[in-house]
Enzyme design. Structure first.
Site, PDB file in Angstrom:
ATOM      1  N   GLU A  75       0.858  -1.189   0.000  1.00  0.00           N
ATOM      2  CA  GLU A  75       0.000   0.000   0.000  1.00  0.00           C
ATOM      3  C   GLU A  75       0.888   1.230   0.000  1.00  0.00           C
ATOM      4  OE1 GLU A  75      -1.842   2.450   3.506  1.00  0.00           O
ATOM      5  OE2 GLU A  75      -2.796   0.475   3.433  1.00  0.00           O
ATOM      6  N   ARG A 111      -3.657  -2.839  11.086  1.00  0.00           N
ATOM      7  CA  ARG A 111      -3.870  -3.846  10.045  1.00  0.00           C
ATOM      8  C   ARG A 111      -3.892  -3.250   8.637  1.00  0.00           C
ATOM      9  NH1 ARG A 111      -4.661  -8.643  11.922  1.00  0.00           N
ATOM     10  NH2 ARG A 111      -5.763  -9.458  10.107  1.00  0.00           N
ATOM     11  N   CYS A 158       7.644  -0.557   0.485  1.00  0.00           N
ATOM     12  CA  CYS A 158       8.836  -1.363   0.758  1.00  0.00           C
ATOM     13  C   CYS A 158       9.584  -0.980   2.024  1.00  0.00           C
ATOM     14  CB  CYS A 158       9.782  -1.345  -0.437  1.00  0.00           C
ATOM     15  SG  CYS A 158      10.521   0.263  -0.801  1.00  0.00           S
ATOM     16  N   HIS A 192      14.349   1.600  -3.028  1.00  0.00           N
ATOM     17  CA  HIS A 192      13.716   0.331  -2.676  1.00  0.00           C
ATOM     18  C   HIS A 192      14.512  -0.364  -1.572  1.00  0.00           C
ATOM     19  CE1 HIS A 192      11.309  -3.212  -2.893  1.00  0.00           C
ATOM     20  NE2 HIS A 192      12.377  -3.959  -3.085  1.00  0.00           N
ATOM     21  N   ASP A 226      12.257 -10.132   0.252  1.00  0.00           N
ATOM     22  CA  ASP A 226      11.652  -8.850  -0.113  1.00  0.00           C
ATOM     23  C   ASP A 226      10.141  -9.025  -0.104  1.00  0.00           C
ATOM     24  OD1 ASP A 226      10.806  -6.458  -1.182  1.00  0.00           O
ATOM     25  OD2 ASP A 226      12.124  -6.531  -2.934  1.00  0.00           O
TER      26      ASP A 226
END
Length: 187
Positions: free
Chosen positions: A39, A64, A69, A107, A122
């Site tokens: 998200e 929740r 990343c 990332h 990952d």
């Protein structure tokens, strides 16, 4: 078991004992992918992203929600460390869209050392994220529940690729350089 690890395992639906072995690493990786969605709503809105441990727990475990990343792999790194894994974060340069020039390191991924082998984990690359850790070895096709992946090595530089319509597509470049919390906040 710490309160954090108990809450994290409940969030991911893990109900088995944990130990620092490959079966647990694979299982936790898949459970995390299945329970905690990618998200990036906060990035788009734009809301400030907090990467401290408590903020990650509050958002991804207690509320929740999902995350991107830096959040996903930050939380996963903590969980793996509390289980007993030797793990550290790395930074990568996303090249999935074939940019004209090399992009910045935006990332976060994980390097796990286990029983003399190094693994890439990952849980935060969106729809093409790894659904299992892969060994840090060059030119070896590695199957996950989601797709086939491989790593290419050119000296210090590694490239993660996935099999897409009969060809290999690069996802990101990374190296094994040590990173610091400030590097993730900047990214």
């Amino acid at each position: 078991m710490t309160p954090f690890l108990t809450a994290y395992l409940a969030r991911t639906g893990w109900q088995q004992p944990v130990s620092a072995d490959i079966a647990t690493l694979r299982g936790l990786h898949l459970h995390h992918n299945s329970a905690v969605p990618f998200e990036n709503i906060d990035v788009v809105l734009p809301r400030e992203i907090q990467l401290d441990e408590q903020s990650l727990v509050d958002k991804l475990v207690t509320a929740r929600r999902g995350g991107y990343c830096f959040e996903q792999n930050g939380l996963f790194e903590r969980a793996l460390r509390e289980v007993g894994f030797h793990v550290r974060s790395l930074l990568g340069r996303v090249v999935l869209a074939n940019p004209a020039q090399m992009p910045p390191r935006t990332h976060r991924l994980l390097l796990v050392e286990l029983e003399g082998e190094r693994w890439i984990a990952d849980v935060g690359f969106g729809g093409q994220t790894l659904t299992a850790p892969i060994r840090l070895v060059a030119e070896e096709e590695q199957a996950t529940p989601h797709s086939l992946y491989r790593l290419i090595n050119d000296g210090c530089d590694w490239v993660l690729q996935f099999r897409h319509h009969e060809h290999w597509q690069s996802m990101y470049h990374f190296d094994l350089t040590a990173q610091y919390q400030a590097d993730y906040v900047l990214g």
